[in-house]
Design a protein around this motif. Structure first.
Motif, short mmCIF file in Angstrom:
data_model
loop_
_atom_site.label_atom_id
_atom_site.label_comp_id
_atom_site.label_asym_id
_atom_site.label_seq_id
_atom_site.Cartn_x
_atom_site.Cartn_y
_atom_site.Cartn_z
N GLN A 1 -3.15 8.43 4.00
CA GLN A 1 -1.74 7.58 3.20
C GLN A 1 -0.59 7.84 4.21
N GLU B 1 2.15 2.48 -3.34
CA GLU B 1 1.01 2.99 -4.35
C GLU B 1 1.24 4.39 -4.20
N ILE B 2 1.90 4.66 -3.35
CA ILE B 2 1.89 6.41 -2.34
C ILE B 2 2.84 6.94 -3.06
N LYS B 3 3.90 6.59 -3.89
CA LYS B 3 5.65 6.63 -4.47
C LYS B 3 5.36 8.25 -5.04
N GLU C 1 0.90 -1.16 -0.43
CA GLU C 1 -0.02 -0.16 0.24
C GLU C 1 1.35 1.31 -0.06
#
Length: 400
Positions: free
Chosen positions: A40, A24-26, A21
């Protein structure tokens, strides 16, 4: 621990944890995209805290790792190289925390430092006002100590980053009646979730709202929530600004380098790199980034009471990043004037309607970097500091 060993340990941790998870926020939360994936990113930062990777430069006795200056540089560089998401608690970790360590009481340290380390309380900066932006000494917000043992605040702050997501703000207010400029200011810690505080998000050119107006209408905070001596808040505020332009700027420069690499790749792909004027600007940008890094490495460890080094650094990177946004538009050509046909939610992408607008990556960068030369002290103020405090030139005429 050697610097290489420290960097390798953090790099290995990032490789093992920036997955699933969190993968996905890189890269999320960059300039103009501060609204992206906030819950997140908060969860990610708390995950870092659980592993001991927040506040690494703080002394061990205050909950940090006691990382050396060079280790902190490596930390921020590795974080940026991993394309990890933008931090959400940087105001607490890099600004308020070190300021409390330097000037706070033991009770204040015990109360606030652990909650900054574990990212359970977020902080906003209550400095700028409509009449006191880069000229911070013009502060008009007042704080009066009442018989109830509380400070009562009245006034307005503006450009208050992340206030709508924070639980506390550190506020510079005029506590001594009849004073002006640098005298009579106090540095207060103020809870934001109370009836006397109103927070109004300000819509930016990018359509997002990172910063806010904050109104104090008899907002209160306990008498002991003052950092440093009463009326001597200017000294505390300046200590905090020294931390603002500290080692974390090296990580910022890694992000700048990535942006330049992407723009260069885009220029090669669309053929604009063959245009002499574009190729020259890319080359100048590459050289400029090397100059910024060399200046930062040379001056970080210096004690500069004039503020000249910090002002020069701000001028270098702010102008460079603004020019990079313009270069991105130049490389794209006509495409820079259009956006995706639809937003990510599927609605028509109407560039005239900020409520229903989605910008491409380089459009967001271009628009956001308009502010780089203003926030954190405008170019004019930085040049005044250098000319007056470093070069000894006559002071600019100011209203009496």
């Amino acid at each position: 621990m050697a610097d290489d060993e420290f960097a390798a340990e953090f790099r290995d941790w990032l490789d093992a944890n920036l997955v699933g998870e969190f993968a996905e926020i890189k890269g999320a939360g960059g300039p103009g995209s501060e609204h992206e994936f906030f819950p997140q990113r908060l969860a990610w930062e708390r995950h870092m805290a659980a592993a001991g990777w927040t506040c690494v430069g703080w002394p061990v006795e205050h909950g940090g790792r006691g990382a050396s200056l060079s280790q902190q540089v490596r930390f921020h560089e590795e974080y940026a190289k991993a394309d990890a998401p933008a931090r959400v608690s940087h105001l607490g970790e890099t600004l308020l925390g070190p300021t409390l360590i330097a000037h706070g009481t033991q009770e204040q340290k015990d109360r606030f430092l652990p909650r900054i380390i574990d990212v359970t309380e977020l902080w906003a900066q209550g400095y700028s006002e409509p009449g006191a932006g880069s000229d911070l000494a013009n502060v008009a917000t007042t704080a009066r100590l009442g018989e109830d043992g509380k400070w009562h605040l009245h006034g307005q702050k503006v450009w208050t980053s992340l206030a709508h997501l924070s639980q506390w703000a550190f506020v510079v207010a005029r506590s001594e009646e009849g004073t002006s400029r640098h005298k009579g200011l106090s540095f207060l810690l103020v809870p934001l979730d109370q009836p006397g505080v109103e927070i109004r998000p300000i819509q930016q050119l990018t359509g997002t709202s990172e910063f806010n107006e904050v109104f104090f209408d008899d907002a209160v905070t306990d008498a002991e929530m003052i950092v440093g001596e009463r009326g001597e808040g200017w000294k505390v505020a300046m200590t905090l600004l020294e931390f603002e332009r500290g080692v974390s700027t090296l990580g910022q420069q890694v992000g700048f380098a990535r942006e330049l690499e992407q723009i260069t790749a885009m220029a090669r792909a669309n053929g604009s790199a063959e245009v002499p004027a574009v190729r020259e600007r890319i080359t100048r940008a590459w050289i400029g980034l090397k100059v910024i890094r060399a200046h930062a490495l040379r001056t970080l460890a210096e004690r500069d009471s004039s503020g000249g080094n910090a002002s020069a650094a701000k001028l270098l990177w702010a102008n460079w990043h603004r020019d990079l946004g313009e270069l991105a538009m130049k490389v794209q050509g006509a495409e820079s004037l259009t956006g995706p046909t639809h937003t990510s939610e599927g609605a028509p992408n109407d560039l005239r309607d900020p409520e229903n607008l989605e910008l491409a990556q380089w459009q967001r960068l271009f628009l956001f970097t308009r502010s780089d030369t203003i926030y954190g002290g405008s170019n004019e103020i930085q040049r005044n500091i250098i000319s007056e405090r470093v070069l000894g030139l006559p002071r600019e005429a100011r209203p009496s």
